[in-house]
Design a protein around this motif. Structure first.
Motif, PDB file in Angstrom:
ATOM      1  N   ASN A  10       1.647   7.278  -6.503  1.00  0.00           N
ATOM      2  CA  ASN A  10       0.714   8.316  -6.959  1.00  0.00           C
ATOM      3  C   ASN A  10       1.335   9.556  -6.496  1.00  0.00           C
ATOM      4  OD1 ASN A  10      -1.909   7.258  -7.924  1.00  0.00           O
ATOM      5  ND2 ASN A  10      -1.600   5.894  -6.448  1.00  0.00           N
ATOM      6  N   ASN A  35      -3.038  14.285  -1.886  1.00  0.00           N
ATOM      7  CA  ASN A  35      -3.487  13.530  -0.842  1.00  0.00           C
ATOM      8  C   ASN A  35      -4.797  12.953  -1.226  1.00  0.00           C
ATOM      9  OD1 ASN A  35      -1.116  13.328   0.195  1.00  0.00           O
ATOM     10  ND2 ASN A  35      -1.589  14.696   2.076  1.00  0.00           N
ATOM     11  N   VAL A  64       0.835   4.391  -2.544  1.00  0.00           N
ATOM     12  CA  VAL A  64       0.808   5.608  -2.209  1.00  0.00           C
ATOM     13  C   VAL A  64       2.086   6.518  -2.992  1.00  0.00           C
ATOM     14  CG1 VAL A  64       0.881   7.378  -0.357  1.00  0.00           C
ATOM     15  CG2 VAL A  64      -0.518   5.502  -0.285  1.00  0.00           C
ATOM     16  N   VAL A 110      -3.979   8.317   3.740  1.00  0.00           N
ATOM     17  CA  VAL A 110      -3.053   8.733   2.862  1.00  0.00           C
ATOM     18  C   VAL A 110      -1.642   9.459   3.543  1.00  0.00           C
ATOM     19  CG1 VAL A 110      -2.225  10.042   0.603  1.00  0.00           C
ATOM     20  CG2 VAL A 110      -4.289   8.759   0.705  1.00  0.00           C
ATOM     21  N   ILE A 118      -5.278  10.810  -4.423  1.00  0.00           N
ATOM     22  CA  ILE A 118      -4.586   9.507  -4.110  1.00  0.00           C
ATOM     23  C   ILE A 118      -5.801   8.829  -3.375  1.00  0.00           C
ATOM     24  CG2 ILE A 118      -2.849   8.195  -2.814  1.00  0.00           C
ATOM     25  CD1 ILE A 118      -0.900  10.676  -3.358  1.00  0.00           C
ATOM     26  N   HIS A 124       0.184   7.043   5.623  1.00  0.00           N
ATOM     27  CA  HIS A 124       1.120   6.302   4.658  1.00  0.00           C
ATOM     28  C   HIS A 124       2.228   6.981   4.215  1.00  0.00           C
ATOM     29  CE1 HIS A 124      -1.273   2.691   4.651  1.00  0.00           C
ATOM     30  NE2 HIS A 124      -2.382   3.215   3.977  1.00  0.00           N
ATOM     31  N   ARG A 125       2.047   8.252   3.893  1.00  0.00           N
ATOM     32  CA  ARG A 125       3.156   9.361   3.471  1.00  0.00           C
ATOM     33  C   ARG A 125       4.146   9.419   4.548  1.00  0.00           C
ATOM     34  NH1 ARG A 125       2.019  14.980   1.262  1.00  0.00           N
ATOM     35  NH2 ARG A 125       2.262  15.795   3.531  1.00  0.00           N
ATOM     36  N   ARG A 145       0.762  -1.060   0.189  1.00  0.00           N
ATOM     37  CA  ARG A 145      -0.028   0.012  -0.080  1.00  0.00           C
ATOM     38  C   ARG A 145       1.037   1.202  -0.081  1.00  0.00           C
ATOM     39  NH1 ARG A 145      -4.761   1.061  -1.809  1.00  0.00           N
ATOM     40  NH2 ARG A 145      -6.215  -0.268  -0.224  1.00  0.00           N
ATOM     41  N   GLU A 146       1.836   1.071   0.708  1.00  0.00           N
ATOM     42  CA  GLU A 146       2.787   2.439   0.797  1.00  0.00           C
ATOM     43  C   GLU A 146       3.513   2.604  -0.663  1.00  0.00           C
ATOM     44  OE1 GLU A 146       3.978   2.049   5.489  1.00  0.00           O
ATOM     45  OE2 GLU A 146       5.397   1.195   4.035  1.00  0.00           O
TER      46      GLU A 146
END
Length: 113
Positions: free
Chosen positions: A33, A40, A30, A54, A43, A57-58, A26-27
């Motif tokens: 994107n 964000n 992200v 998001v 995404i 994750h960022r 998933r990271e």
């Protein structure tokens, strides 16, 4: 589509670094994107998650890649800066040669009369 842009952006071998192996699938989505330039919110819509998720994750991506800023994260993802070598506030990655390190003295501002 997952990882396609990221893989092309880091085709210089950066994907082989252990830092990218630490990212969850998933990271990586992200980050892909982010590299594409999406916000964000965009995404989140593309991945079916909230923009706050998001952001989380960022933050995890930045920590895992040792990026101290968003610009540093982009530089790492694009292979312009090695993962694990974060620039700190005020530090520049631009390298100058000695002939260009200082602007020529034009007088005036130096206080000489």
């Amino acid at each position: 589509m997952t990882g396609r842009h990221l893989r092309s952006a880091i085709s210089g071998g950066l994907a082989q670094l252990p830092a990218f192996d630490r990212l969850s699938p998933r990271e990586r989505e992200v980050l892909d994107n982010i590299v594409r330039g999406l916000t964000n919110r965009a995404i989140g819509q593309a991945l079916g998650i909230s923009h706050r998720t998001v952001e989380i994750h960022r933050a995890h991506i930045m920590r895992k890649l040792n990026a101290s800023s968003f610009a540093g994260l982009i530089a790492i993802a694009l292979g312009q800066q090695p993962a694990g070598r974060a620039l700190h506030h005020g530090e520049s990655d631009v390298r100058h040669d000695a002939s260009r390190s200082a602007p020529p003295d034009r007088g005036g501002a130096s206080g000489a009369k």
